[in-house]
Write an enzyme that holds these catalytic residues in place. Sequence first.
Site, PDB file in Angstrom:
ATOM      1  N   LYS A  71      29.453 -43.389 -78.343  1.00 41.16           N
ATOM      2  CA  LYS A  71      28.670 -42.306 -78.955  1.00 41.16           C
ATOM      3  C   LYS A  71      29.520 -41.391 -79.846  1.00 41.16           C
ATOM      4  CE  LYS A  71      24.975 -42.095 -75.517  1.00 41.16           C
ATOM      5  NZ  LYS A  71      24.132 -41.256 -74.680  1.00 41.16           N
ATOM      6  N   ASN A  92      23.621 -40.947 -80.846  1.00 36.39           N
ATOM      7  CA  ASN A  92      23.018 -42.061 -80.096  1.00 36.39           C
ATOM      8  C   ASN A  92      21.997 -42.841 -80.929  1.00 36.39           C
ATOM      9  OD1 ASN A  92      20.874 -40.208 -80.042  1.00 36.39           O
ATOM     10  ND2 ASN A  92      20.060 -41.203 -78.220  1.00 36.39           N
ATOM     11  N   ALA A 132      30.442 -31.476 -67.025  1.00 41.69           N
ATOM     12  CA  ALA A 132      30.946 -31.051 -68.340  1.00 41.69           C
ATOM     13  C   ALA A 132      31.355 -32.282 -69.151  1.00 41.69           C
ATOM     14  CB  ALA A 132      32.124 -30.097 -68.170  1.00 41.69           C
ATOM     15  N   ARG A 156      33.950 -30.185 -61.629  1.00 42.70           N
ATOM     16  CA  ARG A 156      35.128 -30.481 -60.791  1.00 42.70           C
ATOM     17  C   ARG A 156      36.390 -30.051 -61.538  1.00 42.70           C
ATOM     18  NH1 ARG A 156      36.021 -36.769 -59.644  1.00 42.70           N
ATOM     19  NH2 ARG A 156      36.018 -36.755 -61.909  1.00 42.70           N
ATOM     20  N   LEU A 227      19.696 -35.879 -64.643  1.00 44.00           N
ATOM     21  CA  LEU A 227      19.687 -36.767 -65.820  1.00 44.00           C
ATOM     22  C   LEU A 227      19.701 -38.234 -65.395  1.00 44.00           C
ATOM     23  CD1 LEU A 227      22.075 -35.067 -68.406  1.00 44.00           C
ATOM     24  CD2 LEU A 227      19.740 -34.498 -67.764  1.00 44.00           C
ATOM     25  N   TYR A 229      18.398 -41.645 -63.715  1.00 41.13           N
ATOM     26  CA  TYR A 229      17.080 -42.233 -63.413  1.00 41.13           C
ATOM     27  C   TYR A 229      17.192 -43.476 -62.539  1.00 41.13           C
ATOM     28  CZ  TYR A 229      18.548 -44.825 -67.544  1.00 41.13           C
ATOM     29  OH  TYR A 229      19.287 -45.546 -68.442  1.00 41.13           O
TER      30      TYR A 229
END
Length: 288
Positions: A71, A92, A132, A156, A227, A229
């Site tokens: 990406k 994308n 992040a 983290r 996010l 699925y």
Amino acid sequence: MEINGRTRTCGLIGNPVEHTLSPMIHNTLAGRLGHDLVYVPFPVAGGSVEEAVAGAHALGILGLNVTVPYKSEVIPYLREIDPLARDIGAVNTLVRCVGGYKGYNTDMEGLYRAMRSEGIELDGQSVILLGAGGAARAVAYLCAVKGADRVWMLNRTLEKAQAVADEVNGRAGRNVICPMRTEEYAAIPDGRYLAIQGTSVGLAPRTQDAVIAENAFYEKIGTGFDLIYNPWETRFMQLVRAHGGRAYNGMKMLLYQGIIAYELWNDTRVSEEDAQAVYDRLARAAGR
Ligand code: NAP
């Protein structure tokens, strides 16, 4: 569909691409809208992105989606880039233009449409954002652009959250993103927040993992949006629901990022009825 001499081709470049649901989205839309178009996944080996983009253009390919790990890597090989995708630093969707492709980021707008379809607003909201990485960075931009009041970004690795915050706050011209270490969540003022789960923790096959498992965290969440699925219901979602919150997975984000790409390639608008039909197919494929 019957492929003929005029059939247009769109596709996906990434590595791996074997498990993608994107062909289901685009081929279903083409069938429903009566477009003579076929969508195919193309696995691209590391180091071959430039060749893949040039080759796609030479072959007359109308548009491409780009997935992990390309990406950001694809950006130098584009003829043009949408300003939002440039700010996010990730593309994308490639749309054919004169001499090459124009890059867009439909993940972010896809998440926004997915949230709106569930009645979730960002304007004036305080949001907890977990992660992040590439996806969370795009979510941080989305929140800033759509007028979120404050985003507590828990990660983290604090340095990564700090870097995203510096960048997004700089562009937004206000201190909207507050970076924190994940374990410091207790410092967030009490409330019932919208929490967006943007880490890869909980993704199949490690479906029993959640980035935070403590009850005290879930007492702060009114609405949880994961996010991920796969699985359909993540551990994060289970914990949100167990504490009385509403929870959603990332399938509608996937759906709408695809729909927006399809709209760009075909200069069309997909109706909510067609979107729902594609969603039903995706849900059935996920065993729902
Ligand atoms: P990424 O760039 O690799 O970022 C991964 C994030 O997860 C980082 O914040 C990382 O923290 C955190 N993380 C990973 N392992 C961890 C662990 N064991 N403990 C705590 N934190 C951990 O990945 P991405 O591209 O942003 O994708 C993130 C998720 O979003 C994936 O699950 C992906 O499937 C999903 N996604 C969904 C859609 C959709 O259409 N629904 C679109 C894009 C992405 P550190 O910074 O500390 O390493």
